[in-house]
Design a protein around this motif. Sequence first.
Motif, PDB file in Angstrom:
ATOM      1  N   THR A  61       0.831  -1.207   0.000  1.00  0.00           N
ATOM      2  CA  THR A  61       0.000   0.000   0.000  1.00  0.00           C
ATOM      3  C   THR A  61       0.863   1.253   0.000  1.00  0.00           C
ATOM      4  O   THR A  61       0.359   2.356   0.095  1.00  0.00           O
ATOM      5  CB  THR A  61      -0.918   0.018   1.223  1.00  0.00           C
ATOM      6  OG1 THR A  61      -0.081  -0.073   2.401  1.00  0.00           O
ATOM      7  CG2 THR A  61      -1.875  -1.144   1.203  1.00  0.00           C
TER       8      THR A  61
ATOM      9  N   ALA B  63      -5.110   6.620   0.888  1.00  0.00           N
ATOM     10  CA  ALA B  63      -5.716   5.876   1.995  1.00  0.00           C
ATOM     11  C   ALA B  63      -6.866   4.990   1.525  1.00  0.00           C
ATOM     12  O   ALA B  63      -6.975   3.833   1.920  1.00  0.00           O
ATOM     13  CB  ALA B  63      -6.197   6.853   3.061  1.00  0.00           C
ATOM     14  N   LYS B  64      -7.682   5.528   0.612  1.00  0.00           N
ATOM     15  CA  LYS B  64      -8.876   4.772   0.214  1.00  0.00           C
ATOM     16  C   LYS B  64      -8.470   3.511  -0.554  1.00  0.00           C
ATOM     17  O   LYS B  64      -8.908   2.404  -0.235  1.00  0.00           O
ATOM     18  CB  LYS B  64      -9.759   5.661  -0.664  1.00  0.00           C
ATOM     19  CG  LYS B  64     -11.046   5.010  -1.094  1.00  0.00           C
ATOM     20  CD  LYS B  64     -12.021   6.040  -1.660  1.00  0.00           C
ATOM     21  CE  LYS B  64     -13.235   5.375  -2.273  1.00  0.00           C
ATOM     22  NZ  LYS B  64     -12.980   4.794  -3.591  1.00  0.00           N
TER      23      LYS B  64
ATOM     24  N   GLY C 228      -6.918   0.984   1.661  1.00  0.00           N
ATOM     25  CA  GLY C 228      -7.900   0.210   2.415  1.00  0.00           C
ATOM     26  C   GLY C 228      -8.474  -0.904   1.557  1.00  0.00           C
ATOM     27  O   GLY C 228      -8.614  -2.048   2.008  1.00  0.00           O
ATOM     28  N   GLU C 229      -8.778  -0.573   0.307  1.00  0.00           N
ATOM     29  CA  GLU C 229      -9.370  -1.587  -0.580  1.00  0.00           C
ATOM     30  C   GLU C 229      -8.421  -2.744  -0.820  1.00  0.00           C
ATOM     31  O   GLU C 229      -8.818  -3.905  -0.844  1.00  0.00           O
ATOM     32  CB  GLU C 229      -9.732  -0.947  -1.920  1.00  0.00           C
ATOM     33  CG  GLU C 229     -11.018  -0.141  -1.839  1.00  0.00           C
ATOM     34  CD  GLU C 229     -11.285   0.648  -3.117  1.00  0.00           C
ATOM     35  OE1 GLU C 229     -12.160   1.501  -3.088  1.00  0.00           O
ATOM     36  OE2 GLU C 229     -10.586   0.376  -4.118  1.00  0.00           O
TER      37      GLU C 229
ATOM     38  N   ASN D 182      -8.313  -4.881   2.206  1.00  0.00           N
ATOM     39  CA  ASN D 182      -9.522  -5.730   2.237  1.00  0.00           C
ATOM     40  C   ASN D 182      -9.339  -6.928   1.331  1.00  0.00           C
ATOM     41  O   ASN D 182      -9.666  -8.065   1.683  1.00  0.00           O
ATOM     42  CB  ASN D 182     -10.739  -4.945   1.740  1.00  0.00           C
ATOM     43  CG  ASN D 182     -11.197  -3.935   2.765  1.00  0.00           C
ATOM     44  OD1 ASN D 182     -10.850  -4.057   3.954  1.00  0.00           O
ATOM     45  ND2 ASN D 182     -11.940  -2.923   2.316  1.00  0.00           N
TER      46      ASN D 182
ATOM     47  N   ARG E  79      -1.686   1.136   9.702  1.00  0.00           N
ATOM     48  CA  ARG E  79      -3.046   0.686   9.343  1.00  0.00           C
ATOM     49  C   ARG E  79      -2.989  -0.659   8.634  1.00  0.00           C
ATOM     50  O   ARG E  79      -3.844  -1.509   8.809  1.00  0.00           O
ATOM     51  CB  ARG E  79      -3.714   1.708   8.426  1.00  0.00           C
ATOM     52  CG  ARG E  79      -4.266   2.898   9.169  1.00  0.00           C
ATOM     53  CD  ARG E  79      -4.689   3.943   8.174  1.00  0.00           C
ATOM     54  NE  ARG E  79      -3.583   4.252   7.276  1.00  0.00           N
ATOM     55  CZ  ARG E  79      -3.707   4.977   6.169  1.00  0.00           C
ATOM     56  NH1 ARG E  79      -4.882   5.442   5.808  1.00  0.00           N
ATOM     57  NH2 ARG E  79      -2.656   5.242   5.426  1.00  0.00           N
ATOM     58  N   ALA E  80      -1.951  -0.817   7.822  1.00  0.00           N
ATOM     59  CA  ALA E  80      -1.812  -2.093   7.145  1.00  0.00           C
ATOM     60  C   ALA E  80      -1.483  -3.183   8.160  1.00  0.00           C
ATOM     61  O   ALA E  80      -2.038  -4.276   8.117  1.00  0.00           O
ATOM     62  CB  ALA E  80      -0.716  -2.003   6.090  1.00  0.00           C
TER      63      ALA E  80
ATOM     64  N   ARG F 123      -4.184  -5.054  10.057  1.00  0.00           N
ATOM     65  CA  ARG F 123      -4.968  -6.132   9.455  1.00  0.00           C
ATOM     66  C   ARG F 123      -4.324  -7.503   9.649  1.00  0.00           C
ATOM     67  O   ARG F 123      -4.968  -8.515   9.431  1.00  0.00           O
ATOM     68  CB  ARG F 123      -5.102  -5.906   7.951  1.00  0.00           C
ATOM     69  CG  ARG F 123      -5.628  -4.569   7.555  1.00  0.00           C
ATOM     70  CD  ARG F 123      -7.093  -4.468   7.895  1.00  0.00           C
ATOM     71  NE  ARG F 123      -7.682  -3.286   7.311  1.00  0.00           N
ATOM     72  CZ  ARG F 123      -8.473  -3.303   6.242  1.00  0.00           C
ATOM     73  NH1 ARG F 123      -8.756  -4.432   5.649  1.00  0.00           N
ATOM     74  NH2 ARG F 123      -8.982  -2.188   5.776  1.00  0.00           N
TER      75      ARG F 123
END
Lengths: 273, 460, 420
Positions: free
Chosen positions: A211, A216-217, A220-221, A224, A245-246, A249
């Motif tokens: 990423t 950011a968007k 996130g995808e 996911n 943030r990564a 997960r």
Amino acid sequence: MQFSTAENAPTFPTVWRHKKVVKTSAPREQQFSNMATRNVHPIVRVNGIHKYFKRGSEKVDVLNDLTVSVPEGEFLGLMGPSGSGKTTLLNLIAGLDRPSSGEVWVGDNLISQMSESQLSAWRTRSIGFIFQFYHLLPVLSAYENVELPLLLLPLSKSQRREQVTTALDLVGLKDRMWHRPGQLSGGQQQRVGIARAIVTDPQLIVADEPTGDLDAKSAGEILNLLEEVRKILNKTIIMVTHDPRAAERADRVLHLDKGRLIEDIVKATTGSV
Amino acid sequence: MPVVSPVILALSLSEFQHLPTRLLIALGVALAIVLVLWAVCEVPLAYNVRNLTVRWKTTIMTALAFTLVLGLMTVMLAFVNGMHRLTENSGQPGNVIILSEGATDEGFSNLGFSDVGDLENQPGVTTTADGKRLCSRETYLVVNQPIENATRGGPQRRFVQMRGVDDPEISGQVHGVTLLPNGRWFSSSGVQEVPGETESAIEVVIGEGVARELSRGRSAEVLATAKNHDRLEIGDVFKIANRNWLVVGVMQSSGSTFDSEVWGKRSVIGPKFGKATYTSLVMRAKDGPEARKLKDLFKKYEKASVNPLLETEYFESLSQINKQFEFGIMFVTVFIAIGGVFGVMNTMFAAISQRTKDIGVLQLLGFGKIHIMISFLLESLVIAFIGGLIGCVLGSFADGLTATSVVGSGQGGGKTVVLKLTVDAISLAYSILLTLAMGTLGGFLPAFSAVRLKPLDALR
Amino acid sequence: MKFLGLIVKNIGRNAIRSILTALGTMMLVFVVTLVWAILAFLNVALSEKNANFKAIITERWQIPSQMPYTYASTLCEGAATKPDDVRPMDSMTWQFYGGSIEKDRAKRGMNNVLFAFSLEPIKLLTMMDDLDNLPSATAAVFGKSVKALQDNRQGIILGRTRMETLKKKIGDTFTIYSMNYKDIDLEVTLVGEFPEGRYNNSAAINRDYLLAAMDAYQQKNGKPHAMANKSLNLVWLKVPDSATLGKITAQIESSPLFSNPQVKCETASSGIAAFIEPYRDLIWGMRYLLAPAILVTLSLVISNSISISVRERRSELAVLKVLGFRPNQILTLVLGEAILIGALSGLISSCLTYGIVNFPPPYGFGGIKFPIAFFAAFSIPLAALWWGPALGAGTALVGSFVPAWGARSVKVSEVFSRVG
């Protein structure tokens, strides 16, 4: 886009499978049940590896007596400051480099002992790669980029087509498969990268800052999507990242510094398979 | 000699003042343009040269292509030059050659035996101190010589040009041919008794070129006692038409077609090969204009139908084959050069695509587009000039080498000649012009494409 | 084969570079093809055949060979006089007749002259190189032309190029003003055409007409023509093997009939070799200097282009390696790219060369006009169609090997971001 349950998950019509790799793990699970980490047998075992580079006459230690074990189906994050050795570790696990000493096992293969060409052949079948800068070939369409690793396997054209469309479907880019990288957004390019990583149905997926180059968007995808892949296809994923943030997960995050493991955080909340 | 090639190059460079004016102007303009470009270009040339040295492998490969193309061109031009010199040196400006009507080549000419006496007595022909007319009566013929020890599958015989003359000293004077020391002209009988042989040997003087040619294929035994392994010398014997031919003199090389001829007594050689008549008559007038008058006189001559030509014109007509070779060489050079231009374009396009960021920075710093363009053009010219110059130097090693060839009018006949490859200022000037042209053509499009980049795009 | 798509895509990536490389290759292959065409033609002309080959009889010592026509009939029999003497299988006489369709001498030039073989027409079908083994369809057409020349002794057959240069068509009647037979001008009718190929610039007339014209001259002027005793230039014999040739040569050379001038008999190739001998240095230069230097230049051009292309894609090649491409597969990809460009542009070049050079003007050159011996023009052999691709591919292989080897050894670890 995504497949929410395992029932409608795609299955890869793979036909070239490694004989050695045992996909149904039940009997072996019992065999390894006494292992310390989790109640799943480890797919990656790194035993006491050292890695140093020579810079002029100076010997620079990058990894120092490191032992790591990654169970099958785990989403593992690798974090650490620059020069901590996390990319080197990734390289070693993915068979792009060899340790100065110590052993690296992936599945039943002692890859630290393999020759260059054995490694090449092994990588094609066993590892999927996801890069920070996607590294798609600009002259090839999304479809052709995903097809690329399949060219190395004994598959017919129609078999390849089936695999590629399945993979592109999974990442939600079936309608864009004839676009070239230049015609796709960063997030879309990375999804093509993921499709290329899973199309050979490898045991293990390694991702290097997947990423890092995304907003950011899109990031996130992508995360996911990686989770989906892990869940639905039951892939083991090792991801090097700077991005907290990564890292969130991941099932487990290893912190490295100066070539040593300084922290091993297992997240209780993460759902297992 | 080839070993002093750089010296020859330097000498040739000093010869540049003798270049034809138009060529000199072209070369001067080309070099001046390059210098002006260099002077006005705001981007320092060092920037380009530094880049050339950084990607030295590509630079060397590109320059090497220039070296090869220009080296080839220099050698090929040297060959043509050698042929031109040969025909130019063969004709004496004061000489008129008389052939029979309709004949354009000595080999096809037949002058009536009885006509010759009257022809030589026309006014305008100069005389020697002792009153002899400077007029050479000649029977020219080409004969077959079986090659001794010929290799199987190779040529079994060679052509030898023979000139039978009546008075060798007069003929030598007319054609400006002198003998090397120790040699002599053949005797008035033209033959010499050889002890132990039933048949006498025919005395001949031979040119240096044919002396080398005839020495090829001598047997080991002959070579063991030969005075010179590379050519026949005075006293050596060769065989043609079952007769022994004895070398009594060697003609001093004059860079003419006579270097490739065997001269003997006409009254011996003519009948030997069944040619009873004269083929040609060469006479010396006082100078060029007088020769022209003499020629015009023979144009109106009525006692026999003859074809008078200035000797210079005659040899000019023999350079037809040279012209065809020259055309062939130009043709080949142009296409090789175009191939090379595509190669240098590749290099320059790549150099520019690697340095788009540099171009952006230069533009943002305020360097004008034209200067950036000139800078890249100069970069290509530097490769071209250095590569091409090395090619010229290597090519000029060919200077002085000898090669056999044929001169002729291109309509059958023709003389086998030994020529000397000659690298001169003219051919070097052409080579340098060509290399600059190639560098410009190869550099222009890429340089133009470089300045079409917008600064911000280039930096992205 | 699976990689072909990938190779093609990569060639298409930098269109300018690929096109420039291809154009450079085409130019250089073109020149090499021209040079090789000449060398190949000479090789064929000089190669000795083992059976059913041709021998030529010429004047023994002098060039050009000019024999009395009275020699013709005996020489055609191989000078066989006794019943057990050996005779040739076939024979042909050649007289060279050169002239111009322009009467005014000052205006004569390549556009109005022609050099004709004066011969017995039927021999065109049996004794002339390449015309004696025509494909049946062509042979049938040419056979009609020969028949027409046989029937009309004032006929002439021209090659297509010559026909176009002279601006004549079948059925035209015109006068040839002689250049080598003074005052023997011939009025001829164009009755046929040589098959496309090496005779494009040639002409053939019926020998009966030339001989009759010489007789007429003698009757009119009361004395024989100056060329009367010199009109036979060459006699061709066909012999089954070299033993026969040896015997015939002995018969001819020992015959008292041919004493003034003397004659010699040799294989055609050995005769040609003598004419080519003076050009040996030139041919050496073409074979060992010109052609190799062009090939080296070509591989430099290709090598340069491929190294640039490899340098630009190092990281891509590393990605391929990461994906599992083995070093030799990378090598194959790069070599394949070079070879494909080389072979394709070589093929295009040799096809164009074949067409443009061989086609008669104004569409083509009508052969390579390179004056070696008596060969007026060289045409590109059919074999050149594979020289092109082979040359292109071969030089590409040589030129791209070093850069391809460099590509083979790119480090896979280079692809990951440098932060770790």
